[in-house]
Write a protein that holds these residues in place. Structure first.
Motif, PDB file in Angstrom:
ATOM      1  N   GLU A 137      -8.112  13.699  88.501  1.00 27.40           N
ATOM      2  CA  GLU A 137      -9.038  13.030  89.561  1.00 27.40           C
ATOM      3  C   GLU A 137      -9.201  13.771  90.965  1.00 27.40           C
ATOM      4  OE1 GLU A 137      -6.652  11.609  87.758  1.00 27.40           O
ATOM      5  OE2 GLU A 137      -7.337  10.086  86.588  1.00 27.40           O
ATOM      6  N   ALA A 232      -1.452  -0.562  91.011  1.00 26.18           N
ATOM      7  CA  ALA A 232      -1.324   0.963  90.262  1.00 26.18           C
ATOM      8  C   ALA A 232      -1.198   1.969  91.272  1.00 26.18           C
ATOM      9  CB  ALA A 232      -2.824   0.952  89.586  1.00 26.18           C
ATOM     10  N   TYR A 234      -1.264   5.728  92.906  1.00 24.61           N
ATOM     11  CA  TYR A 234      -2.446   6.833  93.056  1.00 24.61           C
ATOM     12  C   TYR A 234      -2.531   7.757  92.031  1.00 24.61           C
ATOM     13  CZ  TYR A 234      -5.369  10.442  95.372  1.00 24.61           C
ATOM     14  OH  TYR A 234      -6.298  11.276  95.501  1.00 24.61           O
ATOM     15  N   HIS A 236      -4.938   5.791  90.338  1.00 25.14           N
ATOM     16  CA  HIS A 236      -5.487   4.812  89.907  1.00 25.14           C
ATOM     17  C   HIS A 236      -5.475   3.341  90.563  1.00 25.14           C
ATOM     18  CE1 HIS A 236      -5.798   7.405  86.511  1.00 25.14           C
ATOM     19  NE2 HIS A 236      -4.386   7.422  86.534  1.00 25.14           N
ATOM     20  N   GLY A 237      -4.976   3.562  91.658  1.00 22.79           N
ATOM     21  CA  GLY A 237      -4.654   2.625  92.844  1.00 22.79           C
ATOM     22  C   GLY A 237      -4.060   2.742  94.057  1.00 22.79           C
ATOM     23  N   ASN A 241       2.017   7.540  94.532  1.00 15.20           N
ATOM     24  CA  ASN A 241       2.193   8.139  93.334  1.00 15.20           C
ATOM     25  C   ASN A 241       3.754   8.642  93.039  1.00 15.20           C
ATOM     26  OD1 ASN A 241       2.583  10.789  91.690  1.00 15.20           O
ATOM     27  ND2 ASN A 241       0.538  10.342  91.256  1.00 15.20           N
ATOM     28  N   THR A 542     -11.557   7.710  98.372  1.00 17.50           N
ATOM     29  CA  THR A 542     -11.540   6.639  97.711  1.00 17.50           C
ATOM     30  C   THR A 542     -10.707   5.170  98.473  1.00 17.50           C
ATOM     31  OG1 THR A 542      -9.449   7.551  96.703  1.00 17.50           O
ATOM     32  CG2 THR A 542     -11.649   7.782  95.224  1.00 17.50           C
TER      33      THR A 542
END
Ligand SMILES: *[C@@H]1O[C@H](CO)[C@@H](O)[C@H](O)[C@H]1NC(C)=O
Ligand SMILES: *[C@@H]1O[C@H](CO)[C@@H](O)[C@H](O)[C@H]1NC(C)=O
Ligand SMILES: *[C@@H]1O[C@H](CO)[C@@H](O)[C@H](O)[C@H]1NC(C)=O
Ligand SMILES: *[C@@H]1O[C@H](CO)[C@@H](O)[C@H](O)[C@H]1NC(C)=O
Ligand SMILES: *[C@@H]1O[C@H](CO)[C@@H](O)[C@H](O)[C@H]1NC(C)=O
Ligand SMILES: *[C@@H]1O[C@H](CO)[C@@H](O)[C@H](O)[C@H]1NC(C)=O
Ligand SMILES: *[C@@H]1O[C@H](CO)[C@@H](O)[C@H](O)[C@H]1NC(C)=O
Ligand SMILES: *[C@@H]1O[C@H](CO)[C@@H](O)[C@H](O)[C@H]1NC(C)=O
Ligand SMILES: *[C@@H]1O[C@H](CO)[C@@H](O)[C@H](O)[C@H]1NC(C)=O
Ligand SMILES: *[C@@H]1O[C@H](CO)[C@@H](O)[C@H](O)[C@H]1NC(C)=O
Ligand SMILES: *[C@@H]1O[C@H](CO)[C@@H](O)[C@H](O)[C@H]1NC(C)=O
Ligand SMILES: [Zn+2]
Length: 712
Positions: A137, A232, A234, A236-237, A241, A542
């Motif tokens: 992503e 979630a 990073y 995804h949220g 990470n 994001t």
């Protein structure tokens, strides 16, 4: 660099110096009632004059995003990518600043190779990857030239030994280990990030005979936004990470910043070079992710006192382990770190609009270099803001406006290794700056979250607050707040104090007023991956500042603040507030000396000096309100410009002559977080020497009297 958290609220406390060393759990929480309580003092929407409106309206989130994209898609580790420096100069030139590159030749080291493995007594081993995951992503995390995980200025070396967990690696942590009979002599130290500047963790471990250091990120520093709490990770949220690694410098920042080979003078080609060992480690160190810290912590469980038994603040983190000290007999870390050091060019960009009065200058700076290809927040949110600010002043110039005072924009290189670009430039231009500089406005991480985080010398508080009242801030769903309301709702009006960790430092310690401007997240906002491969444009668009609103607000604030400093007939510096703040700091000092039982230290002379300062400040304040002629204003401006030079002590603080300001300095064992009246304070806390403390009462008082005299 800039530390992880807001310095906002913390001042000298009774028995401990906190500051940026604090946890995110101490981050101020926004209180809307407090925010709106002062609304009657402000107008909403704010009323702007013509020039203010031109500046404010010039800020456009679309172009901010465009500059952000450009910077955050470039490899720009310190001392690399001259073309990005040139691009910055070209944008500033296009908008009306005469701009060019200034080159210095500094010592930097770069990563060549590294490894880390864990060996268990049964002979099996586990090998760390020391890599952050490439994310489909997030484009730049897949670039083949991504910067390895490493520590700037770390030593080349191999180390293999049993290891000890040392908490955050502050002196007090090692003292606690001493009390428990645990030594790091001949061992590897495993430390948590957070608290003191990372270089000081390595310094403390080295001084106690450790042969290597591993520093890991702990999710305890992520507030409530953790995978363990159901968020979630990073990309995804908003949670961290698990593979993210915090790079960063391990220079001994609180001793002196700048090129370690040229302390006190500029790094021109061919100058003599000093030994770097006073400010760089002799032992290797590596940063690791929380995912890769987990097996290292597990292997210590049940060996040595557990975290609960150690019983120290911030010892136990949020990973799945008991945070026992170890060592675990026969369980060893083997690490290798290979660095290549060299004298290499760095490029500062300097852009100028001449004022009508050229012996007065305001410097607005931001660093450009980043530890990773991204750097969308650190530092290039600030870089995007500076390009947009140049554009705004370009529009103003098109109306025929010229500043009264010269404006300098600076894009510093090599800040991350230890404030090199700014320090060398200040050293290079010192006599001129001492005569001409009014203030340094520093924008490092303009934004990594929505909460404003400002620290400044006291003379700038008032103009900064007046400026905040002019900026509308669409904040957390509110549409009726100014930046001032938000700031007040967070801080209750209490200003942050300057320590170190960004480019205002060398200005401040030469007696130049400064403000550090930025914004960050609370413990409920998306986790900012500081100095990690995930500080990217994708994260920013994001999670961090998807609509570039925070960029815009910070930029508008800097522009209007700069406008007033550069334009007002009489410099908007509030000297009386210096007296108010000095008195507050003084009272805290007295309380602290009491709890420390430093009974022989007599502070009366310091209080008298502050009273003298008060009298001079009151006198010049009434002179300002009575002034009518340009000639009188010019004389007053000269005094306002120069008085803060008085606060620097010529020899500097004990054992660290670079730091000369008698009121503010980074703590010796904190690096980022400030101490107040550092000469007196550290004579007690670091040197347990009341004679030295008394000497510093006299020196501090004398410096304050010099500042007062410069106002008379
Ligand atoms: C985490 O959540 C708890 C409960 O809602 C709250 O009391 C605490 O202040 C939060 N911590 C942070 C760092 O935001
Ligand atoms: C420097 O940055 C620019 C802008 O992103 C990029 O185009 C260029 O490839 C970079 N140069 C190097 C040597 O990485
Ligand atoms: C060796 O010990 C480690 C840690 O306890 C364990 O994870 C591993 O499975 C063991 N290996 C063997 C071959 O027993
Ligand atoms: C931890 O230390 C505090 C004071 O520093 C003390 O009050 C408390 O009893 C200690 N707890 C344990 C479990 O030793
Ligand atoms: C924590 O680690 C232990 C092993 O030390 C394991 O049994 C347990 O499942 C882990 N808990 C979580 C929540 O991962
Ligand atoms: C600004 O002033 C300096 C010093 O007087 C002069 O050398 C320089 O050319 C001027 N720059 C511009 C862009 O006018
Ligand atoms: C500001 O907005 C909030 C919610 O958006 C609202 O509750 C409040 O009444 C408004 N206050 C003023 C003074 O407009
Ligand atoms: C700019 O801000 C507006 C209003 O908040 C928003 O609709 C728009 O998407 C933003 N543009 C960018 C490029 O973020
Ligand atoms: C100061 O003295 C008091 C009383 O003798 C003692 O309880 C306290 O621990 C001392 N504080 C320090 C920091 O030494
Ligand atoms: C200095 O002046 C401020 C108010 O202007 C006052 O609060 C403070 O007590 C004074 N300090 C001293 C040491 O006189
Ligand atoms: C304490 O400081 C004084 C003044 O600087 C110095 O002369 C003395 O040697 C110091 N004492 C110790 C024990 O370091
Ligand atoms: Zn930075």
């Amino acid at each position: 660099m800039k530390s992880l958290c807001a310095c906002g609220l913390v001042l000298l406390q009774a028995s401990a110096v906190l500051g940026c060393a604090k946890d995110i759990s101490e981050h101020a929480i926004f209180d809307p009632h407090v925010a709106l309580a002062k609304r009657q003092e402000t107008q909403f929407p704010p009323v702007l004059d013509k020039n203010e409106a031109i500046l404010v309206n010039s800020f456009d989130n679309t172009t901010l995003e465009e500059w952000s994209y450009y910077y955050a898609h470039s490899y720009h580790l310190a001392g690399t990518n001259q073309s990005l420096a040139q691009w910055t100069a070209d944008r500033w030139t296009e908008f009306g600043f005469t701009s060019g590159l200034i080159t210095y030749y500094v010592y930097l080291n770069y990563p060549v190779s590294h490894s880390l493995s864990l060996s268990y007594p049964n002979g099996s081993t586990w090998e760390a990857t020391l890599k952050e995951d490439a994310l489909p992503e997030d484009d730049v995390t897949n670039w083949p030239n991504s910067v390895p995980t490493f520590h700037g200025y770390s030593a080349t070396g191999d180390a293999e030994a049993e290891y000890v967990y040392v908490g955050r690696g502050q002196k007090v942590d090692f003292e606690r280990l001493d009390a428990l009979g645990i030594s790091v002599e001949g061992k590897i130290a495993l430390a948590r990030y957070g608290g003191p500047f990372r270089g000081l963790k390595v310094k403390n471990a080295q001084e106690r005979g450790a042969i290597g250091v591993v520093i890991f990120t702990d999710t305890a520093d992520d507030g409530n936004v953790t995978e363990a709490n159901g968020y979630a990770a990073y990309p995804h949220g908003p949670a961290r990470n698990p593979s993210s690694v915090q790079r960063g410098s391990v220079q001994f920042l609180s001793t002196y910043p700048g090129d370690p080979t040229t302390p006190g003078y500029a790094s021109h080609e061919g100058v003599p070079r000093a030994d770097i060992s006073p400010v760089t480690p002799q032992i290797p160190s590596l940063p690791i992710s929380y995912r890769e810290a987990q097996p290292l912590l597990w292997a210590l469980d049940n060996y040595g006192p557990s975290g609960a038994e150690v019983n120290r603040t911030n010892w136990v983190g949020k990973l799945n382990a008991t945070y026992s000290t170890g060592p675990a007999p026969g369980t060893t870390i083997s690490l290798s770190n290979v660095m290549e050091g060299k004298i290499t060019p760095i490029w500062d960009v300097i852009g100028v609009i001449n004022g009508t009065s050229q012996d007065e200058v305001i410097i607005v700076g931001n660093h450009r270099d980043a530890w990773i290809i991204g750097g969308a927040a650190d530092p290039n949110s600030g870089s995007a803001v500076l390009v947009e600010l140049a554009k705004a002043f370009g529009r103003l110039q098109k109306t025929g406006w010229q500043p009264k005072r010269t404006i300098i924009l600076a894009s510093w290189d090599a800040e991350e290794y230890g404030l090199l670009g700014s320090t060398e430039w200040v050293e290079d231009n010192l006599p001129w700056l001492k005569g001409a500089a009014i203030a340094n406005l520093n924008v490092d991480v303009a934004t990594s979250g929505p909460d404003p985080d400002f620290s400044a010398t006291p003379d700038l508080h008032k103009i900064a607050e007046e400026t905040m009242k002019k900026i509308v801030y669409p904040y957390r769903g509110y549409n009726n707040l100014t930046l001032y309301d938000v700031w007040f709702g967070l801080t209750k009006g209490e200003w942050g104090v300057l320590g170190s960790g960004s480019d205002y430092t060398t200005f401040l310690h030469n007696g130049i007023s400064a403000i550090d401007i930025g914004s960050g997240g609370s413990g409920e906002d998306p986790v900012y991956h500081y100095h990690s491969n995930y500080d990217t444009f994708h994260w920013m668009t994001t999670l961090g500042d998807p609509e570039y609103t925070q960029h815009k607000v910070i930029g508008q604030f800097v522009a209007v603040l700069l406008y007033h400093l550069a334009t007002d007939e009489v410099l908007p510096l509030d000297v009386e507030n210096y007296g108010v703040q000095l008195t507050e700091y003084y009272e805290k000092l007295v309380a602290t000396l009491e709890t420390e039982n430093a009974t022989s230290v007599d502070t009366a002379r310091l209080e008298e000096a502050i009273a003298t300062f008060n009298a001079s400040a009151a006198a010049i304040t009434s002179a300002i309100s009575a002034t009518s002629t340009e000639k009188e204003q010019a004389a007053l401006n000269t005094k306002l410009k120069l008085f803060s030079r008085g606060f620097v002590s010529s020899g500097g603080l004990p054992n660290r002559g670079f730091y000369k300001h008698v009121v503010f300095a980074p703590g010796l064992d904190t690096g980022y977080a400030p101490v107040l009246f550092p000469g007196i304070w550290e004579a007690i806390t670091e040197y347990s020497n009341e004679t030295l403390a008394q000497e510093w009462v006299e020196k501090t008082a004398a410096a304050i009297e010099v500042a007062a005299g410069l106002l008379d």
